[in-house]
Design a protein around this motif. Structure first.
Motif, PDB file in Angstrom:
ATOM      1  N   ASP A  68     -14.360  -0.015  19.436  1.00  0.00           N
ATOM      2  CA  ASP A  68     -13.989   1.238  20.112  1.00  0.00           C
ATOM      3  C   ASP A  68     -12.659   1.764  19.592  1.00  0.00           C
ATOM      4  N   ARG A  69     -11.712   0.870  19.354  1.00  0.00           N
ATOM      5  CA  ARG A  69     -10.390   1.300  18.853  1.00  0.00           C
ATOM      6  C   ARG A  69     -10.501   1.846  17.432  1.00  0.00           C
ATOM      7  N   ARG A  72     -12.006   5.312  17.681  1.00  0.00           N
ATOM      8  CA  ARG A  72     -10.987   6.253  18.160  1.00  0.00           C
ATOM      9  C   ARG A  72     -10.113   6.708  16.991  1.00  0.00           C
ATOM     10  N   ARG A  75     -12.087   9.071  14.656  1.00  0.00           N
ATOM     11  CA  ARG A  75     -12.243  10.406  15.244  1.00  0.00           C
ATOM     12  C   ARG A  75     -10.964  11.225  15.169  1.00  0.00           C
TER      13      ARG A  75
END
Length: 158
Positions: A68-69, A72, A75
């Motif tokens: 997830d990091r 992030r 993105r």
């Protein structure tokens, strides 16, 4: 040849229209180069390519999946940052590099993420109301963030 093929069918029935002829004769969607039929087919193809590819970067299954990091950080990357980092003598660029720079009053939104929560994107006329696309310095990492590769530092590949 295409005209001949189209004349062979009774054009009063939609089932008899050749798909290619139908797509090239449709009026383009406002702000697009193709009509609704071709747009739907192209959108479906991109959807199939994106979600059918096990290596698509947003795919959360498998050993190749990003955390997830990491997602992030990915993105946060943008074409504007790519231009700043790779074009010699580039000092300023608009944050949304594919759109014309604009001079606007103080923006209502601080980021594209905040903008997309409450606004339809893209707007029909291509504008981003309430979001400034004024040129900024390439050294302004708040406006044009830089990818933090530290999220990949401790990865162990087996």
């Amino acid at each position: 040849m295409f005209l001949y093929a189209a004349i062979l069918f009774d054009s009063s029935r939609v089932e008899d229209i050749d798909p290619f002829i139908g797509m090239v004769t449709e009026e383009p969607i406002r702000g697009a180069a193709v009509g609704p039929t071709a747009g739907c087919i192209i959108a479906h193809q991109f959807y199939a390519l994106k979600y059918g590819d096990r290596f698509w970067y947003e795919n959360t299954e498998g050993l190749q999946a990003f955390t997830d990091r990491q997602l992030r950080e990915i993105r946060l990357s943008s074409y504007a940052r790519l231009l700043c980092d790779n074009l010699a003598n580039t000092e300023t660029v608009q944050p949304y590099a594919f759109m014309m720079p604009q001079s606007s009053p103080r923006p209502r939104y601080d980021s594209f993420v905040e903008f997309s929560r409450s606004e339809k994107y893209p707007m029909e006329d291509g504008r981003l109301p309430g979001l400034s696309n004024q040129r900024v310095s390439c050294s302004d990492y708040q406006a044009i963030p830089r990818l933090n590769l530290n999220e990949w530092r401790d990865m162990i590949y087996t």
